[in-house]
Scaffold this motif. Structure first.
Motif, short mmCIF file in Angstrom:
data_model
loop_
_atom_site.label_atom_id
_atom_site.label_comp_id
_atom_site.label_asym_id
_atom_site.label_seq_id
_atom_site.Cartn_x
_atom_site.Cartn_y
_atom_site.Cartn_z
N SER A 223 -42.37 -9.44 86.57
CA SER A 223 -41.50 -10.03 86.51
C SER A 223 -40.42 -10.03 84.66
O SER A 223 -41.31 -9.68 83.86
CB SER A 223 -41.79 -12.04 86.71
N GLY A 224 -39.35 -10.24 84.70
CA GLY A 224 -38.72 -9.92 83.55
C GLY A 224 -38.20 -9.18 83.38
O GLY A 224 -37.55 -8.48 84.52
N TYR A 239 -51.05 3.69 88.21
CA TYR A 239 -52.35 3.28 87.56
C TYR A 239 -53.13 2.15 89.48
O TYR A 239 -53.87 1.99 89.79
CB TYR A 239 -52.94 2.70 86.68
N PHE A 240 -51.48 1.18 89.46
CA PHE A 240 -52.12 0.44 90.63
C PHE A 240 -51.62 0.76 91.83
O PHE A 240 -50.63 0.79 91.55
CB PHE A 240 -52.44 -1.46 89.97
N THR A 241 -52.36 0.43 93.05
CA THR A 241 -51.76 0.79 94.52
C THR A 241 -50.98 -0.67 94.46
O THR A 241 -49.86 -0.34 95.70
CB THR A 241 -53.21 0.52 95.05
N ASN A 242 -50.90 -2.15 94.67
CA ASN A 242 -50.55 -2.65 94.91
C ASN A 242 -49.77 -3.52 93.97
O ASN A 242 -49.88 -4.40 93.02
CB ASN A 242 -51.22 -4.18 96.08
N LEU A 243 -48.39 -3.31 94.17
CA LEU A 243 -47.46 -3.24 92.73
C LEU A 243 -45.99 -3.94 93.44
O LEU A 243 -46.00 -3.49 94.44
CB LEU A 243 -46.85 -2.47 92.24
N SER A 244 -45.57 -5.63 92.95
CA SER A 244 -44.47 -6.21 93.74
C SER A 244 -43.65 -6.72 92.71
O SER A 244 -44.46 -7.40 91.84
CB SER A 244 -44.61 -7.24 94.81
N LEU A 245 -42.43 -6.96 93.00
CA LEU A 245 -42.23 -7.55 92.00
C LEU A 245 -42.42 -9.13 92.58
O LEU A 245 -42.46 -9.49 93.82
CB LEU A 245 -40.39 -8.05 91.70
N LEU A 246 -42.23 -10.09 91.53
CA LEU A 246 -42.74 -11.85 91.47
C LEU A 246 -41.71 -12.45 92.47
O LEU A 246 -40.28 -12.82 91.73
CB LEU A 246 -42.97 -12.82 90.34
N ASN A 247 -42.30 -13.15 93.37
CA ASN A 247 -41.41 -13.84 94.65
C ASN A 247 -41.20 -15.91 93.81
O ASN A 247 -42.91 -16.14 94.04
CB ASN A 247 -41.31 -13.80 95.82
N VAL A 256 -25.29 -19.89 91.76
CA VAL A 256 -24.83 -19.59 89.82
C VAL A 256 -25.34 -17.71 89.55
O VAL A 256 -24.90 -17.53 88.15
CB VAL A 256 -24.98 -20.69 88.67
N ILE A 257 -26.72 -17.48 89.57
CA ILE A 257 -27.08 -16.44 89.51
C ILE A 257 -27.37 -15.42 90.16
O ILE A 257 -28.18 -14.07 90.02
CB ILE A 257 -28.57 -16.75 88.52
N GLU A 258 -26.50 -15.56 92.15
CA GLU A 258 -27.10 -14.79 92.68
C GLU A 258 -27.09 -13.36 92.66
O GLU A 258 -27.78 -12.71 93.58
CB GLU A 258 -26.53 -15.11 93.84
N ASP A 259 -26.53 -12.65 91.57
CA ASP A 259 -25.33 -11.79 91.19
C ASP A 259 -26.87 -11.27 90.55
O ASP A 259 -26.68 -9.98 89.84
CB ASP A 259 -24.27 -11.09 90.55
N MET A 260 -27.88 -11.87 89.57
CA MET A 260 -28.72 -11.58 88.87
C MET A 260 -29.91 -11.41 89.63
O MET A 260 -30.32 -11.51 90.23
CB MET A 260 -29.01 -12.48 87.61
N PRO A 261 -30.47 -10.11 89.24
CA PRO A 261 -31.62 -9.94 89.68
C PRO A 261 -32.97 -11.84 89.42
O PRO A 261 -32.96 -11.88 88.51
CB PRO A 261 -32.92 -8.93 88.64
N LYS A 262 -34.42 -12.04 90.84
CA LYS A 262 -34.32 -13.52 90.30
C LYS A 262 -35.49 -13.23 89.56
O LYS A 262 -35.88 -13.80 88.67
CB LYS A 262 -34.28 -13.62 91.56
N HIS A 263 -35.96 -11.74 89.57
CA HIS A 263 -37.56 -12.16 88.76
C HIS A 263 -36.68 -11.76 87.69
O HIS A 263 -38.54 -12.15 86.85
CB HIS A 263 -37.88 -10.95 89.58
N TYR A 264 -36.29 -11.89 87.07
CA TYR A 264 -35.66 -11.90 85.35
C TYR A 264 -36.03 -12.88 85.20
O TYR A 264 -36.57 -12.80 83.66
CB TYR A 264 -34.07 -11.93 85.14
N TYR A 265 -35.47 -14.23 85.78
CA TYR A 265 -36.13 -15.31 85.33
C TYR A 265 -37.11 -16.81 85.88
O TYR A 265 -36.68 -17.97 85.52
CB TYR A 265 -34.38 -16.51 85.12
N ALA A 266 -37.53 -16.05 86.53
CA ALA A 266 -38.88 -16.12 86.64
C ALA A 266 -39.47 -16.98 86.22
O ALA A 266 -39.89 -18.18 85.49
CB ALA A 266 -40.13 -15.46 87.70
N GLY A 267 -39.59 -16.66 83.91
CA GLY A 267 -41.30 -17.61 83.76
C GLY A 267 -39.74 -18.61 83.16
O GLY A 267 -40.59 -19.57 82.82
N LEU A 268 -38.54 -18.77 83.11
CA LEU A 268 -37.68 -20.08 82.79
C LEU A 268 -37.45 -20.61 84.00
O LEU A 268 -37.91 -22.07 83.82
CB LEU A 268 -36.32 -19.45 82.49
#
Length: 275
Positions: A223-224, A239-247, A256-268
């Protein structure tokens, strides 16, 4: 995007007088700063500010407190997540509230005197931390009430729903947070700074070696500030077989942020589920 590479996305229908029904969430990283405003009645994101790269996030936060009218409104709930090196994780069976000084004796000298204790029964440990002194001075007196979290508290809350072993990597421009979960229980957490991709790969492999991670079995969630097939993504994938964006699966209307990648702001945004 502004001159300082920051963005402010806001619902044009948001009126400051409605702040009493909203939550403010601020995330102060080691080199990044962001905040979001959420309408509690509608569980809807109505504003998001993000500066993904700033030399001194505390200094930038102080500037915003003087110039950004949205930061100082009388919100119903205020949550502040802060990057701090003054932190310790104590197994619950060993934690003793009468021995706080034992856990904090190695905190840095610029640590504030206020100590925060956050027990987590499901994770099996208690987090003991304090804010850097400059951070405490910045937020004290601004709001009559607020709750403080360590920077990754939202990601830890998300991780409770993970099955099997997961390595979560959350990126800013030149830093990343690494968290390892086993069946939803946090096993490892660390903050890293890197100047180039070679340094990032070094830390990534060091984590794998220290924790004996199985490159083919562990689930890697990112994420991020990372993109599909960018340099960091391709290095992890090597190196890693199983890789994905955080859902995130957070029940929020993010129009309001639908045009931004959702994983950008997972931590927030994940901090919203901590309260």
């Amino acid at each position: 995007m502004n001159e300082n590479n920051s963005i402010l996305l806001i619902d044009p229908g948001f009126h400051p007088e409605t702040a009493a029904s909203c939550s403010l969430i601020v995330k102060i990283g080691s080199g990044n700063l962001s905040y979001t405003i959420i309408n509690n009645d509608e569980t809807r994101v109505i504003a998001l500010y993000d500066e993904p790269e700033c030399t001194n996030s505390i200094q930038k936060f102080n500037q915003l407190l003087k110039t950004d009218i949205y930061l100082t409104l009388p919100y119903a709930k205020i949550s502040i997540a802060v990057n701090t090196g003054n932190i310790a994780f104590i197994p619950n069976e060993l934690f003793n509230e009468d021995e706080i000084n034992t856990y904090t004796q190695y905190f840095s000298e610029d640590s504030s005197k206020q100590i925060f204790v956050q027990p987590d029964r499901s994770a099996g440990f208690t987090t003991v931390f304090s804010l850097p002194l400059l951070t405490e001075k910045s937020i004290s007196g601004i709001w009559p009430h607020y709750k403080v979290y360590q920077q990754n508290q939202g990601l830890i809350a998300l991780g409770k729903g993970f099955e099997k072993q997961n390595l979560l990597l959350d990126f800013s421009a030149h830093t990343f947070e690494a968290l390892v979960f086993n069946d939803g229980i946090l096993q490892f957490q660390q903050h890293y700074e890197f100047d180039n991709n070679e340094e990032f790969v070094y830390y990534l492999l060091l984590i794998a070696q220290q924790l004996n991670l199985d490159f083919e079995q562990v689930n890697v969630l990112v994420s991020g500030i990372i993109h599909l097939n960018d340099e960091k993504w391709n290095s992890i994938k090597k190196y890693f077989t199983n890789l994905s964006l955080l859902n995130t699966d957070i029940a929020l209307n993010c129009y309001v942020i639908e045009d931004m990648p959702k994983h950008y702001y997972a931590g927030l945004l994940s901090i919203y589920i901590c309260g």
